[in-house]
Design an enzyme around this catalytic site. Structure first.
Site, PDB file in Angstrom:
ATOM      1  N   VAL A  80      81.566  36.314  26.917  1.00 21.56           N
ATOM      2  CA  VAL A  80      81.660  36.299  25.461  1.00 21.56           C
ATOM      3  C   VAL A  80      80.325  36.789  24.905  1.00 21.56           C
ATOM      4  CG1 VAL A  80      83.341  34.426  25.442  1.00 21.56           C
ATOM      5  CG2 VAL A  80      80.901  33.882  25.377  1.00 21.56           C
ATOM      6  N   SER A  87      76.522  44.721  35.295  1.00 20.79           N
ATOM      7  CA  SER A  87      76.319  46.049  34.719  1.00 20.79           C
ATOM      8  C   SER A  87      77.325  47.035  35.286  1.00 20.79           C
ATOM      9  CB  SER A  87      74.900  46.548  35.004  1.00 20.79           C
ATOM     10  OG  SER A  87      74.731  47.866  34.518  1.00 20.79           O
ATOM     11  N   GLY A  88      77.738  47.947  34.419  1.00 17.52           N
ATOM     12  CA  GLY A  88      78.650  48.993  34.852  1.00 17.52           C
ATOM     13  C   GLY A  88      79.661  49.370  33.792  1.00 17.52           C
ATOM     14  N   GLY A  89      79.620  48.641  32.660  1.00 16.84           N
ATOM     15  CA  GLY A  89      80.560  48.942  31.600  1.00 16.84           C
ATOM     16  C   GLY A  89      81.981  48.544  31.971  1.00 16.84           C
ATOM     17  N   ASN A 128      68.386  46.620  31.577  1.00 14.95           N
ATOM     18  CA  ASN A 128      68.760  47.273  30.328  1.00 14.95           C
ATOM     19  C   ASN A 128      67.566  47.946  29.664  1.00 14.95           C
ATOM     20  OD1 ASN A 128      71.213  46.081  30.912  1.00 14.95           O
ATOM     21  ND2 ASN A 128      71.582  45.404  28.833  1.00 14.95           N
ATOM     22  N   GLU A 138      67.221  51.100  31.384  1.00 19.96           N
ATOM     23  CA  GLU A 138      68.321  51.943  30.887  1.00 19.96           C
ATOM     24  C   GLU A 138      67.938  52.612  29.564  1.00 19.96           C
ATOM     25  OE1 GLU A 138      72.372  50.640  28.763  1.00 19.96           O
ATOM     26  OE2 GLU A 138      72.235  49.974  30.853  1.00 19.96           O
ATOM     27  N   TYR A 139      67.348  51.850  28.648  1.00 20.41           N
ATOM     28  CA  TYR A 139      66.883  52.426  27.386  1.00 20.41           C
ATOM     29  C   TYR A 139      65.920  53.581  27.654  1.00 20.41           C
ATOM     30  CZ  TYR A 139      68.473  48.855  23.958  1.00 20.41           C
ATOM     31  OH  TYR A 139      69.204  48.054  23.129  1.00 20.41           O
ATOM     32  N   LYS A 185      71.812  46.605  21.079  1.00 22.80           N
ATOM     33  CA  LYS A 185      72.269  45.214  21.064  1.00 22.80           C
ATOM     34  C   LYS A 185      71.142  44.219  21.293  1.00 22.80           C
ATOM     35  CE  LYS A 185      77.100  46.012  22.310  1.00 22.80           C
ATOM     36  NZ  LYS A 185      78.194  45.680  23.249  1.00 22.80           N
ATOM     37  N   ARG A 219      64.976  54.309  18.835  1.00 24.70           N
ATOM     38  CA  ARG A 219      66.257  53.852  18.279  1.00 24.70           C
ATOM     39  C   ARG A 219      66.055  53.321  16.858  1.00 24.70           C
ATOM     40  NH1 ARG A 219      70.477  51.625  22.836  1.00 24.70           N
ATOM     41  NH2 ARG A 219      69.815  53.006  24.524  1.00 24.70           N
TER      42      ARG A 219
END
Length: 470
Positions: free
Chosen positions: A76, A130-132, A188, A191-192, A262, A289
């Protein structure tokens, strides 16, 4: 007909949660799902193999579906929604039940929830996934933290549903406490950084060198067949040729230049600042961003200032693409190095007991930052478990040094052309600072002592000194 009993349950049947349950069904597990949306519950039961899944919109009924001692995953939104989901479950749980938060929780929330639930006789783990949506369905990278004994309870499940490489499943216990969510946060952040670096190279080659989308598609596709092979390079090549289904042309050219976030990248920067660990590439990606969101201000400013004439147009394309590939490789390594350095220092500060080789191994498949160069990174840390920083590895040093000249030349052209390359330039500056035996911070120390009597150390004698500068 015997009563249905699930091997585990999952709260939150959005795309990620439902796909993770369908993945588990494929692996032979019986699953239960909980969601307030009856349509999502119906979708799970419709898409799962017969007899493998049951869903509910009622918390009590859902908990009864799960075998004791229960294992229940939460997928969630982070923050208050997670606390509400736990509070709804609590009256129906029993001592020994295990809750696994598989969302993007802040590690401090995981620490708080772990202490709270352990005091009530319940077990709690924070686990990064992770992996969408596609990764959840066919194999994500899974990053569990917490008590080792709790991990052993979910190990068969995690190893079955995780992505696999030739070296095994991309799931392993990473460390104590909130280690799983901390590692996912830094994942993450990396990743950015990688995404921003790719965007800057795209901007340089398109805006300053005049390459069109088709030429860029071919270039990124060829890079993905070499040492830059990675998930992000693969999808970038795909995006560069994807048609606009709503009209003529390519979709990429119709997308607004405002990137959302996010918060996980920002969290990474914030905690790195708290620890005093420099991660400038990730910081630059977060900043870009933020800048991208200021669209109207940027448009107003662009009308006031004249941009220089691009200095990449007319260059030999083969030479230019070679420089760009080398610069991207250099910056990719630099970004991983920053993230792994933060993990090393955070592990020491928080008592996570992280093993960086294990972390690099868990990122080799399934996750967004999976890349071929992780093999070299894993080898570096496996060869030197006490390695303080990736730049100090003999295995990595030669590869970095070989890419530096091309990076410098490409950045010079970017500056002359007025093309912003904040992340790439931050990476090079970070490298130059890391490899400098002396920095100009002696002047900063003198300034601090001059205006605030903060003291300084000397190079020619031991001790702490103050000077009456006035």
């Amino acid at each position: 007909m015997s009563e249905f009993k699930a091997d585990f349950g999952l709260v939150g049947l959005g795309v990620m949660g439902r796909n993770l349950l369908l993945n588990a069904c494929d692996g032979g597990f019986a699953v239960a799902g909980l969601d307030t949306d009856a349509a999502k519950v119906a979708a799970l039961e419709r898409e799962a193999p017969a007899g493998r899944a049951m869903g509910s919109t009622d918390t009590f009924a859902f908990v009864k579906l799960v075998k004791k001692p229960r294992t229940i995953l939460l997928l969630v939104p982070a923050g208050d929604a997670t606390d509400r989901a736990i509070a709804d479950l609590l009256p129906h749980l029993e001592a020994g039940d295990l809750l696994v938060d598989a969302g993007n929780a802040h590690f401090s929330d995981t620490e708080r929830r772990m202490a709270w639930l352990n005091n009530q006789g319940l077990h709690f783990m924070g686990t990064g996934v992770s992996g969408g949506a596609r990764g959840a369905r066919f194999g994500p990278s899974i990053m569990p933290g917490g008590n080792r004994e709790d991990y052993e309870r979910v190990r068969p499940l995690f190893e079955k549903i995780a992505a696999r490489t030739e070296n095994g499943p991309c799931a392993a216990w990473l460390g104590h406490g909130a280690a799983g969510h901390y590692v996912k946060m830094v994942h993450n952040g990396i990743e950015y950084g990688l995404m921003q670096l790719i965007a800057e190279i795209y901007d340089l080659l398109k805006g300053a060198a005049g390459l069109d989308n088709h030429e860029l598609h071919l270039l990124f596709r060829s890079w993905n067949e070499g040492r830059l092979h990675s998930f992000l390079m693969e999808i970038t090549a795909h995006i560069l040729q994807f048609p606009d289904t709503e009209g003529p042309g390519l979709l990429l050219d119709k997308i607004q230049d405002k990137a959302q976030q996010k918060g996980t990248g920002k969290w990474t920067s914030q905690h790195a600042l708290d620890l005093g660990i420099p991660i400038p590439t990730i910081d630059a990606a977060v900043a870009m961003r933020g800048l991208s969101a200021l669209k109207q201000q940027r448009l107003a400013a662009s009308a006031k200032y004249e941009k220089p004439v691009p200095h990449l147009s007319g260059m030999d394309v083969e030479r230019l693409s070679g420089q760009a590939e080398a610069a991207l490789y250099f910056a990719f390594l630099g970004t991983y190095a920053q993230g792994l350095h933060l993990l090393r220092e955070a592990s020491r500060e928080k008592g996570f007991d992280l093993d960086l080789a294990t972390i690099a191994g868990s990122w080799r498949g399934g996750c967004i930052i999976r890349a071929q160069l992780l093999e070299d990174i894993l080898s570096a840390y496996a060869a030197e478990p006490g390695l303080q920083h990736l730049f100090l590895s003999e295995r990595i040093a030669g590869q970095l040094a070989g890419a530096v000249p091309a990076t410098r030349e490409l950045l010079q052209a970017a500056v002359r052309s007025g093309i912003p390359a904040m992340a790439l330039s931050a990476t090079l500056a970070y490298f130059d600072a890391w490899t400098s035996g002396r920095l100009p911070l002696n002047l900063v120390q003198a300034q601090r002592d001059c205006f605030g009597e903060h003291s300084y150390e000397r190079v020619d004698r031991e001790g702490v000194f103050r000077t009456n500068w006035h």
